[in-house]
Design a protein around this motif. Sequence first.
Motif, PDB file in Angstrom:
ATOM      1  N   PRO A  14       0.835  -1.210   0.000  1.00 40.61           N
ATOM      2  CA  PRO A  14       0.000   0.000   0.000  1.00 40.61           C
ATOM      3  C   PRO A  14       0.866   1.255   0.000  1.00 40.61           C
ATOM      4  O   PRO A  14       1.886   1.328   0.702  1.00 40.61           O
ATOM      5  CB  PRO A  14      -0.789  -0.129   1.300  1.00 40.61           C
ATOM      6  N   GLY A  15       0.450   2.227  -0.816  1.00 37.89           N
ATOM      7  CA  GLY A  15       1.227   3.451  -0.972  1.00 37.89           C
ATOM      8  C   GLY A  15       2.246   3.398  -2.081  1.00 37.89           C
ATOM      9  O   GLY A  15       2.831   4.425  -2.437  1.00 37.89           O
ATOM     10  N   GLY A  16       2.454   2.220  -2.633  1.00 33.96           N
ATOM     11  CA  GLY A  16       3.442   2.053  -3.689  1.00 33.96           C
ATOM     12  C   GLY A  16       2.905   2.417  -5.065  1.00 33.96           C
ATOM     13  O   GLY A  16       1.768   2.880  -5.208  1.00 33.96           O
ATOM     14  N   SER A  17       3.743   2.172  -6.058  1.00 26.17           N
ATOM     15  CA  SER A  17       3.402   2.526  -7.442  1.00 26.17           C
ATOM     16  C   SER A  17       3.650   1.352  -8.373  1.00 26.17           C
ATOM     17  O   SER A  17       4.522   0.516  -8.126  1.00 26.17           O
ATOM     18  CB  SER A  17       4.252   3.715  -7.907  1.00 26.17           C
ATOM     19  N   ARG A  66      -4.537   9.899  -8.496  1.00 26.23           N
ATOM     20  CA  ARG A  66      -3.560   8.832  -8.187  1.00 26.23           C
ATOM     21  C   ARG A  66      -3.070   8.129  -9.451  1.00 26.23           C
ATOM     22  O   ARG A  66      -1.914   7.721  -9.519  1.00 26.23           O
ATOM     23  CB  ARG A  66      -4.187   7.805  -7.257  1.00 26.23           C
ATOM     24  N   ASN A  83      -0.174   5.419  -8.746  1.00 25.25           N
ATOM     25  CA  ASN A  83       0.531   5.844  -7.540  1.00 25.25           C
ATOM     26  C   ASN A  83      -0.392   5.747  -6.331  1.00 25.25           C
ATOM     27  O   ASN A  83      -1.614   5.647  -6.475  1.00 25.25           O
ATOM     28  CB  ASN A  83       1.017   7.284  -7.710  1.00 25.25           C
ATOM     29  N   SER A  84       0.202   5.796  -5.175  1.00 21.95           N
ATOM     30  CA  SER A  84      -0.557   5.752  -3.913  1.00 21.95           C
ATOM     31  C   SER A  84      -1.560   4.592  -3.930  1.00 21.95           C
ATOM     32  O   SER A  84      -2.740   4.770  -3.595  1.00 21.95           O
ATOM     33  CB  SER A  84      -1.275   7.082  -3.686  1.00 21.95           C
ATOM     34  N   LEU A  85      -1.084   3.443  -4.301  1.00 19.95           N
ATOM     35  CA  LEU A  85      -1.975   2.291  -4.447  1.00 19.95           C
ATOM     36  C   LEU A  85      -2.569   1.868  -3.115  1.00 19.95           C
ATOM     37  O   LEU A  85      -1.924   1.963  -2.056  1.00 19.95           O
ATOM     38  CB  LEU A  85      -1.229   1.140  -5.101  1.00 19.95           C
ATOM     39  N   LYS A  86      -3.807   1.398  -3.191  1.00 17.48           N
ATOM     40  CA  LYS A  86      -4.558   0.968  -2.020  1.00 17.48           C
ATOM     41  C   LYS A  86      -4.955  -0.501  -2.195  1.00 17.48           C
ATOM     42  O   LYS A  86      -5.059  -0.976  -3.326  1.00 17.48           O
ATOM     43  CB  LYS A  86      -5.826   1.810  -1.882  1.00 17.48           C
ATOM     44  N   ASP A  89      -7.434  -1.382  -4.801  1.00 15.22           N
ATOM     45  CA  ASP A  89      -7.038  -1.357  -6.209  1.00 15.22           C
ATOM     46  C   ASP A  89      -6.687  -2.746  -6.731  1.00 15.22           C
ATOM     47  O   ASP A  89      -6.453  -2.919  -7.932  1.00 15.22           O
ATOM     48  CB  ASP A  89      -5.843  -0.423  -6.428  1.00 15.22           C
ATOM     49  N   SER A 114       0.188  -5.669   2.111  1.00 11.63           N
ATOM     50  CA  SER A 114       1.377  -5.622   2.947  1.00 11.63           C
ATOM     51  C   SER A 114       1.773  -7.017   3.397  1.00 11.63           C
ATOM     52  O   SER A 114       2.769  -7.183   4.106  1.00 11.63           O
ATOM     53  CB  SER A 114       1.136  -4.706   4.144  1.00 11.63           C
TER      54      SER A 114
END
Length: 114
Positions: A14-17, A66, A83-86, A89, A114
């Motif tokens: 999470p938060g990655g791209s 995003r 970006n800012s993947l959740k 997604d 995670s």
Amino acid sequence: QVQLVESGGGLVQPGGSLRLSCAASGISFNFYAMAWYRQAPGKQRKLVASITGGGNTNYTDSVKGRFTISRDNAERTVTLQMNSLKPEDTAVYYCNAKYGNSYWGQGTQVTVSS
């Protein structure tokens, strides 16, 4: 023969791209609206982002700010920068080409965990 070949999926925290790419062949690419859809397990396939031959873009509300869709008509490719993947997604992402007829790629898995 029309081919849409996606690449770039994978596992990300999470938060990655991630950056997805779709290479098209067998179509007059410049005329086609290109789009990315996604389908989560047990859910319908839904539009994520689209781009016209002239470069006009459209995004579903949940990815605005995003994700960025772009295309290179010379290279016959369309990309989706995510970006800012959740975790929400997470889905199989499909490339689509539409100009009268509609064509689909085989899909690429994106997992945000995670």
